[in-house]
Write a protein that holds these residues in place. Structure first.
Motif, short mmCIF file in Angstrom:
data_model
loop_
_atom_site.label_atom_id
_atom_site.label_comp_id
_atom_site.label_asym_id
_atom_site.label_seq_id
_atom_site.Cartn_x
_atom_site.Cartn_y
_atom_site.Cartn_z
N THR A 102 -41.43 0.00 -45.23
CA THR A 102 -42.62 -0.03 -44.39
C THR A 102 -42.72 1.24 -43.57
O THR A 102 -41.77 1.62 -42.88
N GLN A 136 -42.55 -9.08 -48.44
CA GLN A 136 -42.12 -7.72 -48.78
C GLN A 136 -40.79 -7.73 -49.53
O GLN A 136 -40.64 -7.07 -50.55
N MET A 146 -45.22 -1.14 -47.65
CA MET A 146 -46.26 -1.43 -46.66
C MET A 146 -46.53 -0.26 -45.73
O MET A 146 -45.63 0.49 -45.38
#
Ligand code: ADP
Ligand code: ADP
Length: 239
Positions: free
Chosen positions: A36, A194, A201
């Motif tokens: 992320t 995720q 992300m």
């Protein structure tokens, strides 16, 4: 492995007074697979402009965008359409804003119908799986966004965004309108999804602490440029 890479992304707009405003200036961005990337900064610093370039809604005036090393900056037509499937977005209250008149089942099945030739049975099966993934009861299929809570609506937004099994999920202030406890549950859900799907992300938010809790890497933007780029925990220690 690098999934998405931006180099020198620059976007200018004409203002009402005829001047040129550089909303993004020379932004470099690297998103690794399964990680992320957090982006923070006050409103007006260029976050949305950057996201529009990354999601290929707008082309940069300068700079290049790479997807798995392939230059996708100038894709057009069918190629652009195909590539955009891999990068999906969740917004602040997406369902109320973008598909208020669709039932839950319709909102989730629409992307499947638009992009894939599937039997009704297969569509139903995939919708069930997606609702299960975001922990919305099957009984919600017939409901409309306005009859659901903010957290439930975000779950719907996430289910729709994941329908085509994208590689990248871009969350633009996706939890900002929610109460803190609901926000935590949605964050947890995103983290679980995720892990499960090896999803990459981009998490954009004005709340530094929240971005830190989500991100492996953080970019701080200010006046269209990146002023800091740090690992998640380093930012936390500084704050
Ligand atoms: P918004 O208007 O979108 O609500 P804010 O002005 O409240 O944004 O800023 C959100 C957070 O981001 C604040 O905690 C602020 O300190 C932080 N922030 C914004 N820009 C910077 C920057 N350049 N460096 C460090 N922190 C920043
Ligand atoms: P953020 O998402 O961080 O709030 P934006 O990317 O929306 O920032 O905006 C960055 C700057 O670019 C702002 O000064 C904004 O007014 C300007 N801007 C954004 N989009 C446009 C547009 N379509 N036309 C003119 N100016 C724009």
């Amino acid at each position: 492995e690098i999934i998405l890479e931006g180099r020198g992304l620059t976007r200018r707009y004409k203002t009402d007074t005829g001047q040129t405003l550089t909303a993004c200036r020379g932004v470099d961005l690297t998103l690794h697979k399964g990680k992320t990337l957090g982006i923070v900064g006050e409103s007006g610093c260029g976050k949305s402009t950057l996201l529009r370039m990354v999601t290929q809604l707008e082309q940069p005036d300068e700079g290049r965008l790479f997807y798995f090393g392939k230059d996708i900056t100038s894709l057009k037509g069918e190629e652009l359409r195909k590539n955009r499937r891999h990068i999906q977005m969740v917004f602040q209250d997406s369902s109320a804003a973008f598909f208020p008149r669709m039932k839950v089942s319709e909102a989730v099945s629409e992307p499947l119908r638009n992009f894939k030739r599937l039997s009704q049975r297969e569509v139903d099966r995939q919708v069930s799986k997606l609702l299960e993934l975001v922990e919305l009861p099957e009984s919600f299929s017939e409901r409309y966004p306005h009859s659901m809570s903010g957290g439930q609506r975000q779950r719907l937004g996430i289910a729709r965004a994941l329908a085509l099994n994208p590689d990248v999920l871009v969350c633009d202030e996706a939890t900002s309108a929610l109460d803190v406890s609901v926000q935590q549950r949605i964050i947890q859900l995103l983290a679980e999804i995720q892990r499960e799907r090896k999803l990459s992300m981009i998490f954009v938010c004005h709340d530094l602490a929240l971005v830190q809790s989500m991100s492996h890497q953080i970019m701080v933007m200010y006046l269209g440029g990146v002023v800091e780029s740090l690992p998640g925990n380093q930012m936390w220690e500084r704050a």
